[in-house]
Write a protein that holds these residues in place. Structure first.
Motif, PDB file in Angstrom:
ATOM      1  N   SER A 175       0.824  -1.205   0.000  1.00  0.00           N
ATOM      2  CA  SER A 175       0.000   0.000   0.000  1.00  0.00           C
ATOM      3  C   SER A 175       0.859   1.256   0.000  1.00  0.00           C
ATOM      4  CB  SER A 175      -0.921   0.003   1.222  1.00  0.00           C
ATOM      5  OG  SER A 175      -1.713   1.175   1.259  1.00  0.00           O
ATOM      6  N   LEU A 176       1.941   1.239   0.768  1.00  0.00           N
ATOM      7  CA  LEU A 176       2.842   2.386   0.807  1.00  0.00           C
ATOM      8  C   LEU A 176       3.562   2.572  -0.522  1.00  0.00           C
ATOM      9  CD1 LEU A 176       4.359   1.976   4.388  1.00  0.00           C
ATOM     10  CD2 LEU A 176       2.938   3.877   3.601  1.00  0.00           C
ATOM     11  N   LEU A 177       4.041   1.461  -1.065  1.00  0.00           N
ATOM     12  CA  LEU A 177       4.760   1.539  -2.332  1.00  0.00           C
ATOM     13  C   LEU A 177       3.868   2.041  -3.464  1.00  0.00           C
ATOM     14  CD1 LEU A 177       6.856  -1.765  -2.228  1.00  0.00           C
ATOM     15  CD2 LEU A 177       7.779   0.562  -2.253  1.00  0.00           C
ATOM     16  N   ARG A 178       2.649   1.538  -3.512  1.00  0.00           N
ATOM     17  CA  ARG A 178       1.741   1.899  -4.614  1.00  0.00           C
ATOM     18  C   ARG A 178       0.859   3.103  -4.267  1.00  0.00           C
ATOM     19  NH1 ARG A 178       4.148   0.251  -8.610  1.00  0.00           N
ATOM     20  NH2 ARG A 178       2.242   0.694  -9.777  1.00  0.00           N
ATOM     21  N   ARG A 179       1.036   3.642  -3.059  1.00  0.00           N
ATOM     22  CA  ARG A 179       0.316   4.845  -2.610  1.00  0.00           C
ATOM     23  C   ARG A 179      -1.201   4.653  -2.680  1.00  0.00           C
ATOM     24  NH1 ARG A 179       3.503   9.865  -5.345  1.00  0.00           N
ATOM     25  NH2 ARG A 179       2.389  11.024  -3.706  1.00  0.00           N
ATOM     26  N   ILE A 180      -1.647   3.465  -2.307  1.00  0.00           N
ATOM     27  CA  ILE A 180      -3.062   3.113  -2.404  1.00  0.00           C
ATOM     28  C   ILE A 180      -3.911   3.926  -1.424  1.00  0.00           C
ATOM     29  CG2 ILE A 180      -4.736   1.252  -2.076  1.00  0.00           C
ATOM     30  CD1 ILE A 180      -2.549  -0.684  -3.039  1.00  0.00           C
ATOM     31  N   SER A 181      -3.495   3.994  -0.165  1.00  0.00           N
ATOM     32  CA  SER A 181      -4.279   4.739   0.826  1.00  0.00           C
ATOM     33  C   SER A 181      -4.329   6.221   0.496  1.00  0.00           C
ATOM     34  CB  SER A 181      -3.671   4.533   2.223  1.00  0.00           C
ATOM     35  OG  SER A 181      -3.757   3.188   2.617  1.00  0.00           O
ATOM     36  N   GLU A 182      -3.209   6.741   0.031  1.00  0.00           N
ATOM     37  CA  GLU A 182      -3.146   8.150  -0.347  1.00  0.00           C
ATOM     38  C   GLU A 182      -4.110   8.451  -1.497  1.00  0.00           C
ATOM     39  OE1 GLU A 182       0.232  11.441  -1.720  1.00  0.00           O
ATOM     40  OE2 GLU A 182       0.812   9.354  -1.288  1.00  0.00           O
ATOM     41  N   ASP A 184      -6.743   6.731  -2.304  1.00  0.00           N
ATOM     42  CA  ASP A 184      -8.108   6.540  -1.810  1.00  0.00           C
ATOM     43  C   ASP A 184      -8.618   7.792  -1.099  1.00  0.00           C
ATOM     44  OD1 ASP A 184     -10.421   4.683  -1.008  1.00  0.00           O
ATOM     45  OD2 ASP A 184      -9.696   5.351   0.945  1.00  0.00           O
ATOM     46  N   ARG A 185      -7.773   8.367  -0.256  1.00  0.00           N
ATOM     47  CA  ARG A 185      -8.180   9.577   0.471  1.00  0.00           C
ATOM     48  C   ARG A 185      -8.438  10.743  -0.484  1.00  0.00           C
ATOM     49  NH1 ARG A 185      -4.187   7.712   4.055  1.00  0.00           N
ATOM     50  NH2 ARG A 185      -2.632   9.114   3.128  1.00  0.00           N
ATOM     51  N   MET A 186      -7.593  10.863  -1.495  1.00  0.00           N
ATOM     52  CA  MET A 186      -7.781  11.948  -2.459  1.00  0.00           C
ATOM     53  C   MET A 186      -9.085  11.800  -3.231  1.00  0.00           C
ATOM     54  SD  MET A 186      -3.906  12.328  -3.989  1.00  0.00           S
ATOM     55  CE  MET A 186      -4.482  13.354  -5.336  1.00  0.00           C
ATOM     56  N   ILE A 187      -9.379  10.576  -3.684  1.00  0.00           N
ATOM     57  CA  ILE A 187     -10.605  10.342  -4.449  1.00  0.00           C
ATOM     58  C   ILE A 187     -11.832  10.580  -3.585  1.00  0.00           C
ATOM     59  CG2 ILE A 187     -11.978   8.559  -5.603  1.00  0.00           C
ATOM     60  CD1 ILE A 187      -9.340   7.360  -6.603  1.00  0.00           C
ATOM     61  N   ARG A 188     -11.784  10.141  -2.346  1.00  0.00           N
ATOM     62  CA  ARG A 188     -12.917  10.369  -1.434  1.00  0.00           C
ATOM     63  C   ARG A 188     -13.099  11.863  -1.147  1.00  0.00           C
ATOM     64  NH1 ARG A 188     -14.744   5.642   1.020  1.00  0.00           N
ATOM     65  NH2 ARG A 188     -13.410   3.823   0.643  1.00  0.00           N
ATOM     66  N   GLY A 189     -12.008  12.606  -1.265  1.00  0.00           N
ATOM     67  CA  GLY A 189     -12.093  14.047  -1.050  1.00  0.00           C
ATOM     68  C   GLY A 189     -12.454  14.810  -2.311  1.00  0.00           C
ATOM     69  N   ALA A 194      -3.131  11.532 -10.656  1.00  0.00           N
ATOM     70  CA  ALA A 194      -2.381  10.307 -10.895  1.00  0.00           C
ATOM     71  C   ALA A 194      -1.094  10.322 -10.066  1.00  0.00           C
ATOM     72  CB  ALA A 194      -2.048  10.173 -12.376  1.00  0.00           C
ATOM     73  N   LEU A 195      -0.979   9.375  -9.160  1.00  0.00           N
ATOM     74  CA  LEU A 195       0.198   9.290  -8.304  1.00  0.00           C
ATOM     75  C   LEU A 195       1.111   8.178  -8.804  1.00  0.00           C
ATOM     76  CD1 LEU A 195      -1.508   9.572  -4.789  1.00  0.00           C
ATOM     77  CD2 LEU A 195      -0.416  11.398  -6.111  1.00  0.00           C
ATOM     78  N   MET A 196       2.380   8.458  -8.859  1.00  0.00           N
ATOM     79  CA  MET A 196       3.349   7.466  -9.298  1.00  0.00           C
ATOM     80  C   MET A 196       3.817   6.638  -8.096  1.00  0.00           C
ATOM     81  SD  MET A 196       4.996   6.047 -11.742  1.00  0.00           S
ATOM     82  CE  MET A 196       4.827   7.214 -13.107  1.00  0.00           C
TER      83      MET A 196
END
Length: 223
Positions: A175-182, A184-189, A194-196
Motif C-alpha cells: 500500500s505504501l509503495l503503490r500509494r493506495i491509501s493516499e 483513496d483519500r484523495m478520491i474520497r475528497g 495520478a500518483l506514481m
C-alpha cells in the motif's frame, strides 16, 4: 502456567481427542513446557472437551478479547447446544479490571482472553474458573502465580496470529509503495491526481525483529 510432562499426559488422557479430527495438538518447549493449540482451533478443541471440568450448574465461557471473531468460532453451535453460555465482551475494546470484574461470577468456568489485566483479585471473583486461553503469545497480563495457586490452567496460542499479521504487514508495504491509501483519500475528497508508485521488485526490505512474525514476513517477501 507451567505444565509438567505428567500433567500433560493427564490432560491428554482426559481430553480424549478424536484421532479423525483435522487438528493437531502441539507441544512446544519455549523457556518452559507450554501446552498450546493453534488460533481459534485451540479454543474450540479445548472448550469442546471442558466436560471433565464442570457440572450442570457451571457452564459459562467468558470471551474478553474485543477482537474475537465469533462468526469464525467453529464450535460455537456445539458449545451452545451442549449448554454452555458464551459471554462476549460488551464494550468493543480492551476492558479494564473493573469492567471484567462485572462479568465474572460463580458460573464462569473458562475464558478466552485478550490483553486485559487478569490479576489474582479478579481471578478470585470466578471460583469455578478452570481454564484461561490467551489469543496470542503474551502471558504477562495474567497473574500466572495466582493462577497456579488457584488451580487454573493457562494456555496461549503463539502461532495463532503469525500468518495473518505477516500478510497484513505485506499489505501495508504494498500500500505504501503503490500509494493506495493516499489515492483513496484523495478520491474520497473529490480530487483525482495520478500518483506514481514504486515497485517492490528488486528492493531490499529490512525486518526489525526476527521472531515468528518477522520470519513469516521474510518468507512471504521471498516467495
Amino acid at each position: 502456567f507451567i505444565v509438567s510432562g505428567k500433567e500433560k499426559r493427564h490432560i491428554i488422557n482426559k481430553i480424549s481427542i478424536d484421532k479423525s479430527m483435522p487438528f493437531n495438538l502441539i507441544f512446544e518447549k519455549q523457556n518452559a513446557s507450554i501446552y498450546y493449540l493453534n488460533w481459534y482451533i485451540s479454543t474450540s478443541i479445548l472448550f469442546t472437551h471442558l466436560h471433565f471440568f464442570y457440572n450442570n450448574d457451571m457452564k459459562k465461557i467468558l470471551i474478553t478479547t474485543s477482537s474475537f471473531d465469533l462468526s469464525n468460532f467453529i464450535d460455537y453451535d456445539t458449545l451452545t447446544k451442549s449448554g454452555f453460555e458464551i459471554k462476549l465482551n460488551p464494550f468493543g475494546k480492551k476492558m479494564t479490571k473493573d469492567q471484567i470484574t462485572g462479568l465474572m461470577d460463580d458460573n464462569v468456568i473458562a475464558m478466552i482472553a485478550g490483553t486485559e489485566p487478569l490479576t489474582e483479585s479478579l481471578l478470585r471473583k470466578a471460583p469455578s474458573l478452570k481454564i484461561i486461553v490467551r489469543c496470542g503469545i503474551g502471558m504477562d497480563n495474567v497473574d500466572l502465580i495466582a493462577a497456579r495457586k488457584l488451580g487454573i490452567l493457562v494456555f496461549n496460542t503463539p502461532d495463532a496470529p503469525t500468518r495473518s499479521v505477516a500478510e497484513h504487514t505485506l499489505a501495508h508495504i504494498l500500500s505504501l509503495l503503490r500509494r493506495i491509501s493516499e489515492s483513496d483519500r484523495m478520491i474520497r475528497g473529490g480530487e483525482w491526481k495520478a500518483l506514481m508508485g514504486s515497485l517492490l521488485y528488486e528492493k531490499s526490505v529490512g525486518v526489525i525483529g526476527y521472531g515468528r512474525i518477522g520470519k513469516m514476513v521474510s518468507k512471504l517477501l521471498l516467495a
